[in-house]
Scaffold this active site. Structure first.
Site, PDB file in Angstrom:
ATOM      1  N   MET A  71      -4.348  -7.073  -7.034  1.00 43.19           N
ATOM      2  CA  MET A  71      -3.969  -8.261  -7.805  1.00 43.19           C
ATOM      3  C   MET A  71      -5.152  -9.166  -8.168  1.00 43.19           C
ATOM      4  O   MET A  71      -4.999 -10.383  -8.274  1.00 43.19           O
ATOM      5  CB  MET A  71      -2.906  -9.051  -7.037  1.00 43.19           C
ATOM      6  CG  MET A  71      -1.606  -8.291  -6.912  1.00 43.19           C
ATOM      7  SD  MET A  71      -0.993  -7.695  -8.520  1.00 43.19           S
ATOM      8  CE  MET A  71       0.693  -7.311  -8.132  1.00 43.19           C
ATOM      9  N   HIS A 117       0.777   0.566 -13.292  1.00 48.48           N
ATOM     10  CA  HIS A 117       1.417  -0.691 -13.686  1.00 48.48           C
ATOM     11  C   HIS A 117       2.935  -0.477 -13.756  1.00 48.48           C
ATOM     12  O   HIS A 117       3.385   0.515 -14.330  1.00 48.48           O
ATOM     13  CB  HIS A 117       0.868  -1.141 -15.051  1.00 48.48           C
ATOM     14  CG  HIS A 117       1.392  -2.471 -15.468  1.00 48.48           C
ATOM     15  ND1 HIS A 117       0.929  -3.654 -14.937  1.00 48.48           N
ATOM     16  CD2 HIS A 117       2.374  -2.810 -16.351  1.00 48.48           C
ATOM     17  CE1 HIS A 117       1.593  -4.663 -15.483  1.00 48.48           C
ATOM     18  NE2 HIS A 117       2.466  -4.180 -16.347  1.00 48.48           N
ATOM     19  N   GLY A 155       0.783  -1.225   0.000  1.00 47.30           N
ATOM     20  CA  GLY A 155       0.000   0.000   0.000  1.00 47.30           C
ATOM     21  C   GLY A 155       0.818   1.280   0.000  1.00 47.30           C
ATOM     22  O   GLY A 155       0.334   2.332   0.441  1.00 47.30           O
ATOM     23  N   ILE A 181      -8.422  -9.459 -11.093  1.00 44.98           N
ATOM     24  CA  ILE A 181      -8.895  -8.875 -12.351  1.00 44.98           C
ATOM     25  C   ILE A 181     -10.391  -8.624 -12.223  1.00 44.98           C
ATOM     26  O   ILE A 181     -11.164  -9.549 -11.943  1.00 44.98           O
ATOM     27  CB  ILE A 181      -8.561  -9.805 -13.533  1.00 44.98           C
ATOM     28  CG1 ILE A 181      -7.030  -9.892 -13.664  1.00 44.98           C
ATOM     29  CG2 ILE A 181      -9.188  -9.278 -14.824  1.00 44.98           C
ATOM     30  CD1 ILE A 181      -6.545 -10.886 -14.686  1.00 44.98           C
ATOM     31  N   ASP A 189      -4.433  -4.475 -18.694  1.00 39.47           N
ATOM     32  CA  ASP A 189      -3.310  -3.542 -18.865  1.00 39.47           C
ATOM     33  C   ASP A 189      -3.249  -2.920 -20.268  1.00 39.47           C
ATOM     34  O   ASP A 189      -2.163  -2.714 -20.820  1.00 39.47           O
ATOM     35  CB  ASP A 189      -1.967  -4.246 -18.550  1.00 39.47           C
ATOM     36  CG  ASP A 189      -1.890  -4.707 -17.101  1.00 39.47           C
ATOM     37  OD1 ASP A 189      -2.530  -4.084 -16.237  1.00 39.47           O
ATOM     38  OD2 ASP A 189      -1.194  -5.696 -16.841  1.00 39.47           O
ATOM     39  N   GLU A 241       6.714   5.734  -9.263  1.00 39.33           N
ATOM     40  CA  GLU A 241       5.254   5.541  -9.236  1.00 39.33           C
ATOM     41  C   GLU A 241       4.614   6.571  -8.313  1.00 39.33           C
ATOM     42  O   GLU A 241       3.530   7.089  -8.585  1.00 39.33           O
ATOM     43  CB  GLU A 241       4.903   4.130  -8.734  1.00 39.33           C
ATOM     44  CG  GLU A 241       5.246   3.029  -9.715  1.00 39.33           C
ATOM     45  CD  GLU A 241       4.798   1.654  -9.214  1.00 39.33           C
ATOM     46  OE1 GLU A 241       3.748   1.543  -8.572  1.00 39.33           O
ATOM     47  OE2 GLU A 241       5.523   0.664  -9.488  1.00 39.33           O
TER      48      GLU A 241
HETATM   49  C1  GAR Z   1       3.400  -1.400  -7.460  1.00 39.13           C
HETATM   50  O1  GAR Z   1       4.688  -1.507  -7.982  1.00 39.13           O
HETATM   51  C2  GAR Z   1       2.363  -1.453  -8.572  1.00 39.13           C
HETATM   52  O2  GAR Z   1       2.769  -0.820  -9.734  1.00 39.13           O
HETATM   53  C3  GAR Z   1       2.253  -2.941  -8.775  1.00 39.13           C
HETATM   54  O3  GAR Z   1       2.276  -3.480  -7.486  1.00 39.13           O
HETATM   55  C4  GAR Z   1       3.054  -2.640  -6.623  1.00 39.13           C
HETATM   56  C5  GAR Z   1       2.231  -2.295  -5.412  1.00 39.13           C
HETATM   57  O4  GAR Z   1       2.998  -1.627  -4.452  1.00 39.13           O
HETATM   58  N1  GAR Z   1       1.056  -3.261  -9.474  1.00 39.13           N
HETATM   59  C6  GAR Z   1       0.917  -4.322 -10.271  1.00 39.13           C
HETATM   60  O5  GAR Z   1       1.801  -5.120 -10.464  1.00 39.13           O
HETATM   61  C7  GAR Z   1      -0.442  -4.463 -10.912  1.00 39.13           C
HETATM   62  N2  GAR Z   1      -0.434  -5.506 -11.860  1.00 39.13           N
HETATM   63  P1  GAR Z   1       2.283  -0.890  -3.234  1.00 39.13           P
HETATM   64  O6  GAR Z   1       1.337  -1.906  -2.578  1.00 39.13           O
HETATM   65  O7  GAR Z   1       3.429  -0.540  -2.302  1.00 39.13           O
HETATM   66  O8  GAR Z   1       1.574   0.308  -3.756  1.00 39.13           O
END
Ligand code: GAR
Length: 183
Positions: A86, A105, A11, A88, A141, A170
């Site tokens: 995670m 992503h 998160g 869909i 995606d 990000e």
């Molecule tokens: C992030 O890197 C996001 O881009 C990726 O999961 C991570 C979550 O990190 N998302 C995916 O892979 C979606 N397919 P977070 O829980 O620390 O925000």
């Protein structure tokens, strides 16, 4: 704009979006956090920032989505940010929020849809990686790209170090993309 954030893990993007929602002139407020697992560390931010949360295992996908749709309606949510979510979402769910769901992503889409993006980039000896914020459509995606940020891959990078570098970007990209949508 009342917003829900969907998570599955740490998160860090959620925390960053909460921070962003609290700055002056932010277009969004975060009013609901949805997770598909009670183990998601990010759920702690619901308590910390007094935001409503809802956990559903998605074991029964349809029931889970119906419950969530009811909740979104009840809380008057108008916008959804997927942040490391995670699962869909079904075609019918996405259609109900057409153009109102975005996702972050960890790759330069259309390259590396799906999982293990950093492992794939390193294995392919790519020089550049990055992250993308895009609209969520019924094709995984593949929705319209809102913003991207490029990250250089160094020879020393492992998938872990690359993931860390990309995640840092990000946290800049997600708020910038939301500003781009609403301003
Ligand atoms: C992030 O890197 C996001 O881009 C990726 O999961 C991570 C979550 O990190 N998302 C995916 O892979 C979606 N397919 P977070 O829980 O620390 O925000």
């Amino acid at each position: 704009i009342k917003t829900a954030v969907f998570i599955s893990g740490t998160g860090s993007n959620l925390k960053n979006l909460i921070k962003f929602s609290k700055i002056k002139n932010s277009p969004i407020s975060i009013d609901l956090i949805i997770s598909n697992t009670s183990k998601a560390k990010g759920l702690s931010f619901a308590n910390q920032f007094s935001i409503k949360k809802y956990v559903s295992s998605f074991k029964n996908h349809k029931t889970a989505e119906t419950k969530i749709l009811n909740l979104l309606k009840k809380e008057n949510i108008k916008f959804i940010c997927l942040a490391g979510f995670m699962r869909i979402l079904s075609r019918s769910f996405i259609k109900k929020f057409r153009g109102k769901i975005i996702n972050i992503h960890p790759s330069l889409l259309p390259k590396y849809k799906g999982l293990d993006t950093h492992i794939k980039a390193i294995q392919n000896k790519d020089k550049l990686a990055g992250c993308t914020v895009h609209l969520v459509t019924t094709k995984l995606d593949s929705g319209k790209i809102i913003l991207q940020k490029v990250v250089k891959i160094s020879k020393k990078d492992t998938s872990t170090s690359l993931a860390k570098k990309v995640l840092k970007q990000e946290h800049k990209l997600y708020p910038a993309a939301i500003k781009k949508i609403f301003n």
